[in-house]
Motif scaffolding. Structure first.
Motif, PDB file in Angstrom:
ATOM      1  N   GLY A  49       0.952  -1.207  -0.034  1.00 23.03           N
ATOM      2  CA  GLY A  49       0.024  -0.237   0.055  1.00 23.03           C
ATOM      3  C   GLY A  49       0.823   1.272   0.077  1.00 23.03           C
ATOM      4  N   LEU A  50       0.251   2.359  -0.247  1.00 25.73           N
ATOM      5  CA  LEU A  50       0.771   3.646  -0.150  1.00 25.73           C
ATOM      6  C   LEU A  50       1.504   3.740   1.357  1.00 25.73           C
ATOM      7  N   GLY A  51       2.757   4.270   1.320  1.00 29.60           N
ATOM      8  CA  GLY A  51       3.242   4.705   2.721  1.00 29.60           C
ATOM      9  C   GLY A  51       3.811   3.542   3.426  1.00 29.60           C
ATOM     10  N   GLU A  52       3.732   2.257   2.633  1.00 30.28           N
ATOM     11  CA  GLU A  52       4.408   1.367   3.505  1.00 30.28           C
ATOM     12  C   GLU A  52       5.993   1.195   2.946  1.00 30.28           C
ATOM     13  N   THR A  53       6.757   0.439   3.900  1.00 25.26           N
ATOM     14  CA  THR A  53       8.278   0.267   3.436  1.00 25.26           C
ATOM     15  C   THR A  53       8.417  -1.216   3.217  1.00 25.26           C
ATOM     16  N   ALA A  54       9.019  -1.427   2.132  1.00 21.92           N
ATOM     17  CA  ALA A  54       9.418  -2.622   1.636  1.00 21.92           C
ATOM     18  C   ALA A  54      10.798  -3.136   2.349  1.00 21.92           C
ATOM     19  N   THR A  55      10.983  -4.603   2.311  1.00 21.96           N
ATOM     20  CA  THR A  55      12.077  -5.029   3.019  1.00 21.96           C
ATOM     21  C   THR A  55      12.622  -6.105   1.773  1.00 21.96           C
ATOM     22  N   LEU A  56      14.004  -6.033   2.071  1.00 24.71           N
ATOM     23  CA  LEU A  56      14.637  -7.023   1.297  1.00 24.71           C
ATOM     24  C   LEU A  56      15.080  -8.275   2.244  1.00 24.71           C
ATOM     25  N   ASP A  57      14.572  -9.309   1.816  1.00 25.69           N
ATOM     26  CA  ASP A  57      14.615 -10.576   2.829  1.00 25.69           C
ATOM     27  C   ASP A  57      15.662 -11.485   1.926  1.00 25.69           C
ATOM     28  N   ASN A  58      16.877 -11.325   2.685  1.00 24.66           N
ATOM     29  CA  ASN A  58      17.982 -12.288   1.946  1.00 24.66           C
ATOM     30  C   ASN A  58      18.297 -13.403   2.913  1.00 24.66           C
ATOM     31  N   SER A  59      17.203 -13.837   3.503  1.00 20.92           N
ATOM     32  CA  SER A  59      17.512 -14.624   4.826  1.00 20.92           C
ATOM     33  C   SER A  59      17.950 -16.029   4.266  1.00 20.92           C
ATOM     34  N   VAL A  60      17.352 -16.516   3.261  1.00 20.03           N
ATOM     35  CA  VAL A  60      17.639 -18.007   2.676  1.00 20.03           C
ATOM     36  C   VAL A  60      18.713 -18.123   1.817  1.00 20.03           C
ATOM     37  N   SER A  61      19.469 -17.097   1.432  1.00 16.87           N
ATOM     38  CA  SER A  61      20.340 -16.915   0.307  1.00 16.87           C
ATOM     39  C   SER A  61      21.675 -17.030   1.082  1.00 16.87           C
ATOM     40  N   GLU A  62      22.593 -17.609   0.256  1.00 14.35           N
ATOM     41  CA  GLU A  62      24.008 -17.430   0.645  1.00 14.35           C
ATOM     42  C   GLU A  62      24.859 -16.444   0.023  1.00 14.35           C
ATOM     43  N   ASN A  63      24.121 -15.870  -0.667  1.00 12.47           N
ATOM     44  CA  ASN A  63      25.095 -14.731  -1.650  1.00 12.47           C
ATOM     45  C   ASN A  63      24.538 -13.419  -1.152  1.00 12.47           C
ATOM     46  N   TRP A  64      25.448 -12.349  -1.674  1.00  8.32           N
ATOM     47  CA  TRP A  64      25.203 -10.880  -1.186  1.00  8.32           C
ATOM     48  C   TRP A  64      24.268 -10.302  -2.255  1.00  8.32           C
ATOM     49  N   HIS A  65      23.211  -9.589  -1.822  1.00 10.87           N
ATOM     50  CA  HIS A  65      22.177  -8.980  -2.776  1.00 10.87           C
ATOM     51  C   HIS A  65      21.917  -7.638  -2.211  1.00 10.87           C
ATOM     52  N   ASP A  66      21.292  -6.644  -2.983  1.00 10.36           N
ATOM     53  CA  ASP A  66      20.780  -5.281  -2.907  1.00 10.36           C
ATOM     54  C   ASP A  66      19.781  -5.258  -3.473  1.00 10.36           C
ATOM     55  N   VAL A  67      18.877  -4.129  -3.375  1.00 10.54           N
ATOM     56  CA  VAL A  67      17.899  -3.694  -4.124  1.00 10.54           C
ATOM     57  C   VAL A  67      18.145  -2.426  -4.585  1.00 10.54           C
ATOM     58  N   VAL A  68      17.957  -1.827  -5.717  1.00  5.70           N
ATOM     59  CA  VAL A  68      18.085  -0.484  -6.106  1.00  5.70           C
ATOM     60  C   VAL A  68      17.272  -0.258  -7.306  1.00  5.70           C
ATOM     61  N   ALA A  69      16.416   0.873  -7.212  1.00  4.90           N
ATOM     62  CA  ALA A  69      15.274   1.321  -8.485  1.00  4.90           C
ATOM     63  C   ALA A  69      16.139   1.629  -9.428  1.00  4.90           C
ATOM     64  N   THR A  70      15.468   1.616 -10.613  1.00  4.57           N
ATOM     65  CA  THR A  70      16.227   1.746 -11.819  1.00  4.57           C
ATOM     66  C   THR A  70      15.840   3.255 -12.273  1.00  4.57           C
ATOM     67  N   LYS A  71      14.795   3.843 -11.624  1.00  4.26           N
ATOM     68  CA  LYS A  71      14.450   5.438 -11.766  1.00  4.26           C
ATOM     69  C   LYS A  71      15.148   6.178 -10.468  1.00  4.26           C
ATOM     70  N   ASN A  72      15.322   7.304 -10.962  1.00  4.93           N
ATOM     71  CA  ASN A  72      15.873   7.990  -9.896  1.00  4.93           C
ATOM     72  C   ASN A  72      14.768   9.065  -9.157  1.00  4.93           C
ATOM     73  N   GLY A  73      14.897   9.335  -8.056  1.00  4.59           N
ATOM     74  CA  GLY A  73      14.093  10.384  -7.283  1.00  4.59           C
ATOM     75  C   GLY A  73      14.613  11.899  -7.415  1.00  4.59           C
ATOM     76  N   PRO A  74      13.963  12.723  -6.823  1.00  7.51           N
ATOM     77  CA  PRO A  74      14.160  14.299  -6.759  1.00  7.51           C
ATOM     78  C   PRO A  74      15.522  14.506  -6.266  1.00  7.51           C
ATOM     79  N   ASP A  75      16.233  13.618  -5.796  1.00 12.82           N
ATOM     80  CA  ASP A  75      17.726  13.844  -5.448  1.00 12.82           C
ATOM     81  C   ASP A  75      18.601  13.615  -6.225  1.00 12.82           C
ATOM     82  N   GLY A  76      18.097  12.881  -7.263  1.00 12.81           N
ATOM     83  CA  GLY A  76      18.855  12.404  -8.356  1.00 12.81           C
ATOM     84  C   GLY A  76      19.725  11.070  -7.986  1.00 12.81           C
ATOM     85  N   LYS A  77      19.138  10.377  -6.814  1.00 10.92           N
ATOM     86  CA  LYS A  77      19.565   9.102  -6.479  1.00 10.92           C
ATOM     87  C   LYS A  77      18.348   8.186  -6.768  1.00 10.92           C
ATOM     88  N   PRO A  78      18.851   6.932  -6.782  1.00  9.58           N
ATOM     89  CA  PRO A  78      17.502   5.856  -7.062  1.00  9.58           C
ATOM     90  C   PRO A  78      16.188   6.254  -5.941  1.00  9.58           C
TER      91      PRO A  78
END
Ligand SMILES: [Cu+2]
Length: 230
Positions: A49-78
Motif C-alpha cells: 500500500g501507499l506509505g509502506e516500507t518494503a524489506t529485502l529478505d535475503n535470509s535464505v540466500s548464501e549470496n550478497w544482494h541489494d535492491v536499487v530502483a532503476t529510476k531516480n528520485g528528486p535528489d538524483g539518486k535511486p
C-alpha cells in the motif's frame, strides 16, 4: 508435539491469514525475496500500500544482494534502495514509503540488470509518506562573525527529513559542511558550519563574500539560499 491446542493455534493462524488475503488491503510492506541459490529475486508479485516500507529478505540466500530502483528520485539518486545484504540478512528498502501508485522496476546492483523485479504500489490502500523537504534561511551575519565561528544557517523541515547535509560555498571553495541532520515535521535548527581550511583561507582577506548555501535532502528536493556577507 501436535496436541489439540497447537492444532487450534494452527487453525486460527490459517483463519487470520485467510482474512488478510480476502481483505486485500492489509499490506505490511512488500517483502522482496531472493532465490536461495540463483542470482535472482523470487518472481513475487511484490505489492504494498501507499506509505509502506518494503524489506529485502535475503535470509535464505548464501549470496550478497541489494535492491536499487532503476529510476531516480528528486535528489538524483535511486527512488528507493536497500544496502547490500549478506546471506542470511534482511534490510529495509528505504524510499518505498514515498512512492505514488504505480509499478517500479528494481535490480540488484551487485549482480546487474539480470537480477531484477518489480514493486507495485497499490493506490487504493494507505497514503504515501510526504517526501522529505527543508527550507534554508541565511541569517544576517558579519564576515567577522563567520571567520570566528563559521557560517550560521537556519534549516526548517516542512516534513520529516533525515540525513540532511548543508554546504556553504564561496565560488568553488567549500567553506563548511554540516553533519547529517535529522528533523521531525516542522522542526527547525540553527547551526554553525565550521570553516574548512580552504574556506578559512578564502574568506581571510576579501571585504565581502557571496556565500551560497545548499541542502541535500535524501529522497527530496534540494534547497538553497545565498547572501553577500560583509
Ligand atoms: Cu544480487
Amino acid at each position: 508435539m501436535g496436541g489439540i491446542s497447537s492444532r487450534i493455534a494452527l487453525g486460527l493462524a490459517a483463519v487470520v491469514a485467510a482474512f488478510f488475503v480476502l481483505a486485500g488491503t492489509a499490506y505490511a510492506g512488500a517483502v522482496i525475496q531472493t532465490d536461495p541459490v540463483e542470482y535472482t529475486f523470487l518472481p513475487g508479485p511484490y505489492v504494498q500500500g501507499l506509505g509502506e516500507t518494503a524489506t529485502l529478505d535475503n535470509s535464505v540466500s548464501e549470496n550478497w544482494h541489494d535492491v536499487v530502483a532503476t529510476k531516480n528520485g528528486p535528489d538524483g539518486k535511486p527512488l528507493f534502495s536497500a544496502p547490500l545484504a549478506r546471506g542470511g540478512e534482511t534490510k529495509v528498502v528505504q524510499g518505498t514509503q514515498y512512492l505514488a501508485a504505480g509499478t517500479y522496476h528494481f535490480i540488484c546492483s551487485f549482480h546487474g540488470a539480470g537480477m531484477s523485479g518489480d514493486l507495485t504500489i497499490d493506490g487504493s490502500s494507505g497514503s504515501a509518506s510526504p517526501r522529505p523537504s527543508v527550507k534554508l534561511t541565511f541569517p544576517a551575519q558579519s564576515l567577522k562573525q563567520v571567520r570566528k565561528s563559521g557560517v550560521k544557517v537556519k534549516i526548517k523541515a516542512t516534513t520529516a527529513s533525515s540525513k540532511v547535509k548543508v554546504t556553504a560555498k564561496a565560488g568553488k571553495v567549500t567553506l563548511g559542511t554540516s553533519r547529517a541532520l535529522d528533523f521531525t515535521a516542522g522542526q527547525s535548527k540553527t547551526v554553525n558550519l565550521p570553516l574548512t581550511k580552504a574556506g578559512r583561507k578564502a574568506i581571510a582577506r576579501p571585504k565581502s563574500v557571496q556565500i551560497k548555501l545548499s541542502a541535500a535532502v535524501p529522497y527530496g528536493k534540494s534547497a538553497s539560499a545565498s547572501r553577500k556577507v560583509k
